[in-house]
Design an enzyme around this catalytic site. Structure first.
Site, PDB file in Angstrom:
ATOM      1  N   GLU A 122       1.290  -1.272   0.040  1.00 61.65           N
ATOM      2  CA  GLU A 122      -0.115  -0.100  -0.090  1.00 61.65           C
ATOM      3  C   GLU A 122       0.824   1.069   0.333  1.00 61.65           C
ATOM      4  OE1 GLU A 122      -2.913  -0.571  -0.511  1.00 61.65           O
ATOM      5  OE2 GLU A 122      -3.828  -1.990   0.299  1.00 61.65           O
TER       6      GLU A 122
ATOM      7  N   CYS B  72      -3.022   8.556   2.762  1.00 65.11           N
ATOM      8  CA  CYS B  72      -2.358   8.085   1.380  1.00 65.11           C
ATOM      9  C   CYS B  72      -3.978   8.375   0.241  1.00 65.11           C
ATOM     10  CB  CYS B  72      -2.205   6.778   1.670  1.00 65.11           C
ATOM     11  SG  CYS B  72      -3.911   5.667   2.229  1.00 65.11           S
TER      12      CYS B  72
END
Length: 505
Positions: free
Chosen positions: A263, A297
């Protein structure tokens, strides 16, 4: 009592209420890992980092525990996760306080992150009774063809500072019900939250009758994480961080034929069409762009607006930005807390300078804001750009929102997709055709309609494409990453026909 003492004592008290030793399991309180709060830069703890020998011992114990844990029925494994969820509810305020102290999130966001942990525990408990394979038709009479899923092995989790507990829980709750022990290397910026979570999970394991050695912490810098990356006994490395980090981790894990769940970076965009509800759009955009001081993010970094409404929308956003209160996250009314470090501020200033050099116009924000002590506070920046230049195509982990314009939706979607990252995306429109076209063509792992790019629920798989790494965590069928698949053929007949009608003998 001064603020520095207050923050240290608050952190220590929260740790103790969670059953954690404030010095950590690796050594005394005069350790080499100094923990500071971004709120004012003061020291709130010291922990000794793990040595290579300590890292090896943790992985060894986890690998040994796997031999036992994999044979425990999944519904029984779920009892440990259920107990963890109960303890998280009990200590929700303590964990949220630690998240605010270490990551600088406002209490509402910190509490929401802990709620994510509780939610994923509930999901994983249900999963423990619903992991399923499948049966397929066999071409041979008297045969059954099926797929079954089995525990994978030790799972290594490497997490980042901005979600110090939620991402760990996404991996750990699911890994445990899948039959996998976990070794966790948290960010060296946020080890206190990790100590609290580890203590609660160890208590849950003890009270539910799970074996010792189910969960281990590795505390320290990136060299400690390398133990997880390079050790062949770690079956899966789930790593959250920068694209640069992923470029290092992925080939090293692949070289030993291990599995990676990555990720990585996000450079998330939202398209705003002429039919959009602008009141709703403004509320969604401001949270997505300025929440967590732009350090998610999934933070919204690119706003692609139809030319006919661009001036109106920018004016609305500028007014809201001007009213955002920036400061100590514990103060009532504050919506934007500190950046994690002075390096983050330097990166923000560099990006803004580059954007203006490329013809961008700084509409509002981007200034340093006074805050307590040595905390780094900035006003979220809104920048109009003539084109999508290199700086816009890069992820800057700070509250900068670039505004671009478009004339045709195909052009907007092409502009949206023309970045290396592919995590989260959204469109604001009341036109169903526009919405469906965007959902079909966005190249991101997450594509939304009439909501922002951040704030995902645990029920859906979380992750992205391209330089975001391709991993999937949390809900849906993400559990498959933590298990291995076997294809089984059972012959319950008295004959031995071969597949494809092959004759032999």
């Amino acid at each position: 009592m001064n603020a520095t003492t207050d923050f240290r004592e608050r952190a220590t008290a929260a740790l103790r209420r969670c059953g954690a030793d404030p010095a950590g399991p690796a050594g005394p309180a005069d350790g080499d890992l100094v923990v500071t709060t971004p709120i004012d830069g003061s020291e709130i703890g010291r922990i000794r980092s793990h040595s290579p020998a300590g890292s090896d011992a943790a992985i060894t114990t986890a690998a040994r525990t796997f031999e036992t844990w994999r044979d425990v029925p999944a519904p029984v494994r779920g009892r440990t996760v259920r107990r963890l969820g109960e303890l998280l509810v009990e200590h929700k305020a303590d964990l949220a306080e630690l998240v605010t102290l270490e990551a600088g999130k406002i209490p509402s966001e910190a509490t929401g992150e802990v709620q994510e942990m509780i939610d994923i525990c509930e999901f994983a408990v249900g999963l423990s009774r619903s992991i399923s394979g499948r049966t397929m038709p066999s071409e041979r009479p008297g045969h059954r063809l099926m797929e079954t899923w089995h525990p994978l092995g030790v799972v290594g989790v490497i997490s980042a500072f901005n979600f110090p507990v939620a991402v760990w829980s996404w991996n750990t709750a699911v890994a445990l019900v899948c039959g996998d022990p976990v070794v966790w290397k948290p960010s060296e910026t946020t080890p206190l939250t990790a100590l609290a979570c580890d203590a609660l999970l160890r208590r849950a394991a003890r009270e539910s009758g799970a074996p010792d050695g189910l969960h281990h912490l590795l505390l320290g810098d990136h060299t400690v994480g390398e133990a997880l990356v390079d050790d062949p006994r770690v079956a899966l490395v789930s790593a959250t961080g920068s694209v640069r980090m992923g470029r290092v981790v992925a080939p090293r894990v692949a070289a030993r034929f291990g599995r990676c769940l990555l990720e990585l970076g996000g450079n998330n965009g939202a398209i705003v069409t002429p039919s959009a509800d602008l009141d709703l759009t403004v509320r969604a955009v401001v949270f997505a762009a300025a929440g967590t001081a732009g350090q998610r993010c999934t933070t919204l970094r690119r706003l692609i607006v139809h030319r006919s409404i661009a001036d109106d929308l920018v004016d609305r956003l500028a007014k809201v930005y001007a009213g955002l209160r920036v400061g100590d996250p514990f103060e009532e009314g504050v919506l934007v807390g500190p950046l994690i470090s002075s390096r983050a501020h330097e990166a923000m200033r560099t990006a803004l300078d580059r954007a203006q050099h490329d013809g961008g116009v700084l509409v509002t924000g981007g200034d340093r804001v006074d805050g307590p002590g040595d905390g780094v506070y900035v006003s979220p920046a809104l920048v109009r750009m003539p084109t999508q230049t290199d700086v816009v195509r890069e992820e800057t982990f700070a509250p900068i929102l670039y505004v671009l314009t478009y004339d045709d939706l195909d052009e907007a979607i092409a502009l949206h997709n023309a970045v290396p990252q592919g995590l989260s995306s959204s469109i604001f429109t009341l036109d169903q055709r526009e919405a469906e076209l965007f959902l079909a063509r966005s190249d991101c792992g997450i594509a939304n309609v009439n909501i922002g790019t951040s704030g995902a629920e645990i029920g859906g798989a979380f992750g992205g494409e391209k330089e975001t790494g391709g991993g999937r965590e949390s809900g849906s069928d993400s559990w498959k990453a933590y298990m291995r698949r076997a294809t089984n053929t059972v012959n319950y007949s008295t004959e031995l026909p071969l597949a494809q009608g092959v004759e032999f003998g």
